[in-house]
Design a protein around this motif. Structure first.
Motif, PDB file in Angstrom:
ATOM      1  N   LEU A   8       0.786  -1.148  -0.139  1.00 39.28           N
ATOM      2  CA  LEU A   8      -0.112  -0.011  -0.063  1.00 39.28           C
ATOM      3  C   LEU A   8       0.783   1.077  -0.012  1.00 39.28           C
ATOM      4  O   LEU A   8       2.010   1.259   0.658  1.00 39.28           O
ATOM      5  CB  LEU A   8      -1.052   0.010   1.298  1.00 39.28           C
ATOM      6  N   ASP A  12      -2.467   5.285   1.035  1.00 42.39           N
ATOM      7  CA  ASP A  12      -3.613   4.006   1.157  1.00 42.39           C
ATOM      8  C   ASP A  12      -3.478   3.827   2.488  1.00 42.39           C
ATOM      9  O   ASP A  12      -4.532   3.500   3.140  1.00 42.39           O
ATOM     10  CB  ASP A  12      -3.142   3.166   0.315  1.00 42.39           C
ATOM     11  N   GLU A  13      -2.356   3.790   3.132  1.00 47.49           N
ATOM     12  CA  GLU A  13      -2.299   3.075   4.607  1.00 47.49           C
ATOM     13  C   GLU A  13      -2.834   4.022   5.545  1.00 47.49           C
ATOM     14  O   GLU A  13      -3.495   3.510   6.472  1.00 47.49           O
ATOM     15  CB  GLU A  13      -0.660   2.831   4.760  1.00 47.49           C
ATOM     16  N   LEU A  16      -6.434   3.637   5.594  1.00 46.30           N
ATOM     17  CA  LEU A  16      -6.922   2.354   6.033  1.00 46.30           C
ATOM     18  C   LEU A  16      -6.811   2.556   7.606  1.00 46.30           C
ATOM     19  O   LEU A  16      -7.723   1.646   8.076  1.00 46.30           O
ATOM     20  CB  LEU A  16      -5.899   1.341   5.585  1.00 46.30           C
ATOM     21  N   LEU A  58      -7.992  -6.112  -0.882  1.00 46.44           N
ATOM     22  CA  LEU A  58      -7.067  -5.937   0.339  1.00 46.44           C
ATOM     23  C   LEU A  58      -6.784  -7.192   1.009  1.00 46.44           C
ATOM     24  O   LEU A  58      -7.970  -7.912   1.692  1.00 46.44           O
ATOM     25  CB  LEU A  58      -7.951  -4.837   1.197  1.00 46.44           C
ATOM     26  N   ARG A  60      -5.417  -8.391   4.562  1.00 48.10           N
ATOM     27  CA  ARG A  60      -5.157  -7.997   5.868  1.00 48.10           C
ATOM     28  C   ARG A  60      -4.540  -9.129   6.706  1.00 48.10           C
ATOM     29  O   ARG A  60      -5.448  -9.970   6.786  1.00 48.10           O
ATOM     30  CB  ARG A  60      -5.980  -7.313   6.669  1.00 48.10           C
ATOM     31  N   ALA A  68      -0.704  -4.785   5.701  1.00 46.32           N
ATOM     32  CA  ALA A  68      -1.734  -4.956   4.674  1.00 46.32           C
ATOM     33  C   ALA A  68      -0.968  -4.934   3.079  1.00 46.32           C
ATOM     34  O   ALA A  68      -0.082  -4.122   3.002  1.00 46.32           O
ATOM     35  CB  ALA A  68      -3.024  -4.124   4.824  1.00 46.32           C
ATOM     36  N   TRP A  70      -2.095  -5.060  -1.304  1.00 47.87           N
ATOM     37  CA  TRP A  70      -3.160  -5.333  -2.290  1.00 47.87           C
ATOM     38  C   TRP A  70      -2.515  -6.473  -3.148  1.00 47.87           C
ATOM     39  O   TRP A  70      -1.365  -6.809  -3.407  1.00 47.87           O
ATOM     40  CB  TRP A  70      -3.156  -4.176  -3.175  1.00 47.87           C
ATOM     41  N   ASP A 103     -14.381  -7.382   3.144  1.00 46.62           N
ATOM     42  CA  ASP A 103     -13.098  -7.665   2.518  1.00 46.62           C
ATOM     43  C   ASP A 103     -13.213  -8.880   1.792  1.00 46.62           C
ATOM     44  O   ASP A 103     -14.373  -9.543   1.930  1.00 46.62           O
ATOM     45  CB  ASP A 103     -12.070  -8.093   3.813  1.00 46.62           C
ATOM     46  N   GLN A 129     -14.319   2.122  -1.088  1.00 45.33           N
ATOM     47  CA  GLN A 129     -13.587   2.252  -0.045  1.00 45.33           C
ATOM     48  C   GLN A 129     -12.441   3.209  -0.398  1.00 45.33           C
ATOM     49  O   GLN A 129     -11.866   3.158  -1.583  1.00 45.33           O
ATOM     50  CB  GLN A 129     -12.927   1.313   0.534  1.00 45.33           C
ATOM     51  N   VAL A 131      -9.541   3.718   0.709  1.00 45.63           N
ATOM     52  CA  VAL A 131      -8.251   3.216   0.463  1.00 45.63           C
ATOM     53  C   VAL A 131      -7.955   2.914  -0.745  1.00 45.63           C
ATOM     54  O   VAL A 131      -6.856   2.560  -1.132  1.00 45.63           O
ATOM     55  CB  VAL A 131      -8.258   2.130   1.556  1.00 45.63           C
TER      56      VAL A 131
END
Length: 423
Positions: A8, A12-13, A16, A58, A60, A68, A70, A103, A129, A131
Motif C-alpha cells: 500500500l 492508502d495506509e 486504512l 485488500l 489484511r 496489509a 493489495w 473484505d 472504500q 483506501v
C-alpha cells in the motif's frame, strides 16, 4: 492464489488506519429510461476489466502484526459488483456512508439507481472504500463508462513537482501539527451520521462567483470553504463563544497531486492541506476574502507534501507499521480538522450513457470522526450539487447544508438582488 502482491502507498495506509468507515461515492444522474443491468455490466466489463486497481483485493494479515497488501487474484466479477439499487440515490448514500465494504473482494460496487431524483430518470452510483480510490479516481473511472472511447491509464510515471526546501517543509509541519478548535458537541457516544443532498441553482452560483465585487472573482473551492465558515457561524454562533482554546477551526482541503503526465492515474494520488476557517470574521464577503488569502497558499503547501513530506514518510515507515499509526494519530481527533471540503468538476464536456444525457453528478464524501462535517460540491456543466455528511446530531446535515446555501444566496443577492434558491 493471488497473481501478485503490492505494498500500500503511504496515502492508502493512512486512510486504512484512520479509524473511519472510509466509504466514498460518486453518482452520475441521467435523463431517460433506466438501462438493463446486463448492458451496464457488459460496459463495466469492457471498460474496467483491464484496470488493475479495480481488481485489487485488500489482504489484511490476522492479528496486529504484519502489513496489509493489495493482491490481484484475477479480474472482478461484474455480476457481483454491479447491481440494481433498492432505493433512491439519497437513501443509498445514507445507507452506505457508515458501512464499510466487505473484505475478500475488490472494495467497490456500482449501483443502477432506478429512481435517482435530482432531475433524472436513473443514476449510476459508484461506492468504494477510500483506501482504493480517491475522488479524482471515482470521476475518472465513471467518465470511462460514458459513450465514446475510454481513456484511462492505470499507472504511469508522474512528472516531477516543483522542488521545495526544508524550511518550507518545517513551516508546513508546524501548521499541520498545531492544535485546532473542535466543533461544540456532546460526547462522541451521542453523535450520529446524517447525509443531505442539495441542488444549487446555476444562476445563483454564477452570481456568487463574481464576489468580491472589486476582486478577481472566486473559485468554487474558495466559495465552498467560505460558505462552510459562514454556515458554522450560523449554526453554532461566533467561535469566540464556543472556543476551547485560542486556535482556529480548520478544514481539510484535499489536493490532487496528479500532473499533466498522469491525469488518469487511479488510486490515492492526493494529500490534505489544513486551512483555517474564518468563522469569527464578520460578513460573508470578508470571510470570502480571508478564505481566498488562505487558499492561495494551498498549491505550494501541497507541493511540500509531495516533494518532501511524503517521500520522507515513505522512507521512514519501512521501519515498521507503527510509523503510519504515529502519522495518522493526529488526524484521529476532530480538532485536527472540524470539516473537510472538496469541490469536484466532472471531467470533459457533456456526456451520455447509452444515449441517455448526463444531468448532474452527486458526490459522497467520507464520514469522519465524531464532531466533524464533510462537504462535497460537485459540478457537471451548469448543475451544482452539494452533499453534506455529518457525524454530529441527527439531521444536522440538512441544517448545515441549508446554512451553506444561505451563504451562496447572500453573495448572489449582492450582485443580483432577485436571486433566490429553489425551495
Amino acid at each position: 492464489m493471488a497473481a501478485y502482491r503490492m505494498r500500500l502507498s503511504c496515502a492508502d495506509e493512512m486512510l486504512l488506519l484512520n479509524g473511519c468507515p472510509g466509504v466514498v461515492g460518486l453518482a452520475a444522474v441521467f435523463s431517460g429510461e433506466q438501462p438493463d443491468v446486463g448492458r451496464v455490466r457488459a460496459r463495466v466489463a469492457e471498460r474496467w476489466t483491464g484496470l488493475e486497481r479495480m481488481s485489487c483485493v485488500l489482504d489484511r494479515p490476522p492479528g496486529k502484526g504484519g502489513t496489509a497488501r493489495w493482491v490481484v487474484p484475477g479480474p472482478f466479477d461484474p455480476a457481483a459488483h454491479v447491481a440494481v439499487a433498492r432505493n433512491k440515490l439519497d437513501d443509498l448514500w445514507a445507507q452506505s456512508v457508515d458501512r464499510p465494504l466487505l473484505d475478500g473482494v475488490p472494495p467497490w460496487r456500482l449501483f443502477v439507481v432506478p429512481d435517482a431524483a435530482h432531475g433524472g430518470g436513473f443514476a449510476l452510483a459508484l461506492v468504494a472504500q477510500h483506501v482504493l480510490l480517491d475522488g479524482r479516481s471515482l470521476a475518472t473511472v465513471m467518465r470511462s463508462l460514458m459513450d465514446g472511447p475510454a481513456a484511462v491509464r492505470d499507472s504511469v510515471r508522474p512528472a516531477p513537482l516543483p522542488r521545495t526546501g526544508l524550511r518550507a517543509a518545517a513551516r508546513e509541519l508546524r501548521v499541520m501539527t498545531a492544535a485546532g478548535q473542535a466543533l461544540p458537541m456532546r460526547s462522541a457516544q451521542e453523535t450520529y451520521s446524517s447525509v443531505a443532498v442539495t441542488e444549487l441553482p446555476a444562476h445563483m452560483v454564477r452570481a456568487a462567483r463574481r464576489q468580491p465585487a472589486d476582486g478577481r472573482g472566486a473559485t468554487l473551492n474558495e466559495l465552498l470553504v467560505a460558505a462552510v465558515a459562514g454556515a458554522l457561524r450560523a449554526r453554532y454562533g461566533p467561535m469566540r463563544r464556543w472556543r476551547q482554546r485560542d486556535e482556529p477551526a480548520y478544514t481539510a482541503v484535499p489536493c490532487d497531486l496528479r500532473t499533466r503526465v498522469n491525469p488518469g492515474e487511479l488510486g490515492n494520488t492526493l494529500t490534505v492541506v489544513r486551512v483555517p476557517l474564518p468563522v469569527d470574521v464578520d460578513g460573508p464577503v470578508a470571510r470570502l476574502r480571508a478564505c481566498q488569502a488562505a487558499m492561495a497558499a494551498v498549491p505550494d503547501r501541497a507541493a511540500v507534501h509531495a516533494t518532501v513530506l511524503f517521500p520522507a514518510a515513505e522512507a521512514v515507515r519501512r521501519t515498521g507499521p507503527w510509523v503510519t499509526l504515529l502519522l495518522t494519530n493526529r488526524g484521529r481527533r476532530s480538532c485536527f480538522a472540524a470539516t473537510a471540503t472538496t469541490a469536484m468538476k466532472w471531467p470533459g464536456g457533456s456526456s451520455t450513457f447509452q444515449d441517455r444525457p448526463l444531468v448532474r453528478t452527486v458526490g459522497l464524501p467520507p464520514l469522519q470522526h465524531p464532531g466533524t462535517v464533510s462537504f462535497a460540491l460537485a459540478q457537471a456543466g451548469d448543475a451544482y450539487t452539494l452533499t453534506v455528511v455529518c457525524n454530529l446530531r441527527p439531521d444536522d446535515a440538512r441544517r448545515i447544508a441549508d446554512a451553506v446555501v444561505t451563504e451562496f444566496e447572500t453573495w448572489a443577492r449582492m450582485v443580483t438582488p432577485s436571486v433566490r434558491a429553489k425551495p
